[in-house]
Design an enzyme around this catalytic site. Structure first.
Site, PDB file in Angstrom:
ATOM      1  N   ALA A  99       0.926  -1.209   0.128  1.00  0.00           N
ATOM      2  CA  ALA A  99      -0.029  -0.181  -0.138  1.00  0.00           C
ATOM      3  C   ALA A  99       1.035   1.341   0.257  1.00  0.00           C
ATOM      4  CB  ALA A  99      -0.963  -0.129   1.043  1.00  0.00           C
ATOM      5  N   ASN A 100       0.391   2.416   0.207  1.00  0.00           N
ATOM      6  CA  ASN A 100       0.969   3.685   0.203  1.00  0.00           C
ATOM      7  C   ASN A 100       0.425   4.388   1.433  1.00  0.00           C
ATOM      8  OD1 ASN A 100      -0.935   5.572  -1.130  1.00  0.00           O
ATOM      9  ND2 ASN A 100      -0.678   3.961  -2.796  1.00  0.00           N
ATOM     10  N   ARG A 101       0.934   5.780   1.720  1.00  0.00           N
ATOM     11  CA  ARG A 101       0.449   6.390   2.751  1.00  0.00           C
ATOM     12  C   ARG A 101      -0.554   7.644   2.329  1.00  0.00           C
ATOM     13  NH1 ARG A 101       3.746   6.060   7.021  1.00  0.00           N
ATOM     14  NH2 ARG A 101       5.849   5.432   6.706  1.00  0.00           N
TER      15      ARG A 101
END
Ligand code: CTP
Length: 418
Positions: A213-215
């Protein structure tokens, strides 16, 4: 109080009509000239004598009373603001289609004053696709929707649908007049245009319990969606794993939302939805790579040993695909989130990016070390497809969204340089 306002209070047939008594009372006590227009069913909840006593004005529901005075035209034209509280699902549907089969409906159509509605209904009715669409239509027309709040409804049930408190409705009503008379209500410069916004961050499954995932929180994308809706756009949001706060902000305004998980799902949704969009805002952080294989069962460390190699393959670049097939008149806004130390580096990378994927506008911002992701504010440079800087924008994510949408509007109007 600076000015006595002519306020029309429409009351439609719901139990919350009893709370509208307080709305009328507060407006009248503040010295305003209040005309109450109940519908026939509203009168089954609270009778005409109550409305007349607290508003100090005669009350009628019918266009056939006092015909010589053409009451609906008189009331509608004279009103500084119209507020409908409670607004039932049925009345929202009538307002959305412009039905005028009673004094309230005709008065609304005869008026150019700001219109404020305070919906009240059961959760199921508020969330029904028909109501959702009607509320979207009304918002797109500039109608101010107050609430509803969440809480105890008529029965034992609890959920969104409860009419906002009278003080909040009165405040929104007076504010609607203020913004209109000061000319700073959002310009309806995207009225009726379809705006597609991607928001959030994608997740690429590795096995049934893990993902890459990413932020991205989705705050900037949601700010774009809300800003576009306030300017009259018909907005669709493709949402990938929004954080709770932007998810709640989005749910509150009931914009058309398509939830997706992975980069591939997001790409498919954009492919479908972008066809009819006038503006596409690609704010989502989309994975550039996805696991080459999805493990049907949880990957066990005993099997992997001390080291584990995860093979990734490139995802489809959705923005690149969009801009490779330009649609005349459609504006595509891309984003570049870069880990850089200064503006010069940011502009350099942004120019490279826009040369590779020539979006009409590229919004570039620095991320990392507490900047960008999850923050409430943003700081960005906006470039054109040819790499010219057209704006340096900073402030809340909503302010950034509005500044970028100003450039979008300029492009749509063909005002030369945005
Ligand atoms: N984007 C996209 N599809 C992807 C990856 C990104 O449409 N698979 C879009 C994002 O929504 C954003 C823009 O492309 O609008 C910037 O993405 P980014 O990954 O930062 O750019 P890249 O061109 O992939 O460059 P790099 O990874 O080298 O920074």
């Amino acid at each position: 109080m600076t000015r006595v306002l002519d306020v029309v209070v429409g009351v439609t047939g719901g139990i919350a009509a009893y709370k509208a008594v307080q709305v009328v009372r507060d407006l009248a006590l503040a010295g305003h000239n209040v005309h109450v227009i109940p519908t026939d069913s509203a009168l089954r909840f609270v009778g005409a004598p109550t409305w007349e006593a607290i508003s100090h004005n005669p009350v009628s529901t019918s266009v056939f009373d006092d015909v010589s005075a053409v009451r609906h035209v008189a009331l509608g034209q004279r009103a500084d603001v119209i507020v409908i509280a409670p607004a039932t699902a049925n009345s929202l549907a009538k307002l959305a289609t412009g039905l005028a089969d009673d004094l309230l409906g005709t008065t609304v159509l005869a008026s150019r004053a700001p219109l404020v509605v305070a919906p009240a209904m059961h959760t199921e009715m508020w969330q029904h696709p028909a109501t959702v669409r009607n509320v979207q239509t009304l918002r797109a027309r500039g109608v101010i929707v107050v609430g509803p709040g969440s809480g105890r409804l008529t029965g034992a049930d609890v959920g969104p649908g409860r009419m906002s408190e009278p003080a909040e409705i009165v405040a929104a009503t007076l504010a609607a007049v203020d913004t209109r008379s000061h000319g700073d209500a959002p310009a309806q410069d995207l009225a009726g245009l379809r705006v597609l916004v991607t928001a959030g961050g994608t997740r690429e499954p590795i096995d049934p319990v893990r993902y890459l995932a990413n932020r991205s929180s989705g705050k900037q994308g949601v700010a774009f969606a809300l800003a576009a809706a306030a300017r009259g756009a018909v907005v669709t949001v493709i949402a990938a794993h929004l954080d709770p706060q932007p998810a709640a902000a989005l749910a509150e305004v009931q914009l058309n939302t398509i939830e997706v998980g992975t980069a591939a799902e997001l790409g498919d949704a954009v492919e479908r939805e972008a066809v009819s969009a006038a503006v596409v805002v690609m704010a989502a952080a989309i994975a550039d790579f996805t696991p080459a294989e999805f493990a049907e069962r949880k990957i066990k460390k005993a099997v992997s040993g001390e080291r584990m190699d995860l093979h990734l393959v490139r995802t489809v670049d959705v923005l690149a695909a969009l801009v490779s097939r330009p649609v005349p008149g459609r504006i595509v806004v891309g984003f570049a989130a870069e880990t850089v130390d200064d503006r010069e580096q940011l502009v350099h990378l942004a120019r490279e990016k826009v040369a590779r994927k020539p979006a009409d506008l590229l919004v570039a911002n620095a991320v990392g070390a507490g900047r960008g992701f999850g923050a409430d504010d943003n700081d960005a440079v906006v470039l054109t497809a040819s790499g010219d800087i057209v704006a340096d924008v900073s402030g809340t994510k909503r302010a950034v969204a509005d500044a970028v949408l100003d450039r979008v509007v300029a492009l749509l109007r063909g005002d030369g340089k945005p």
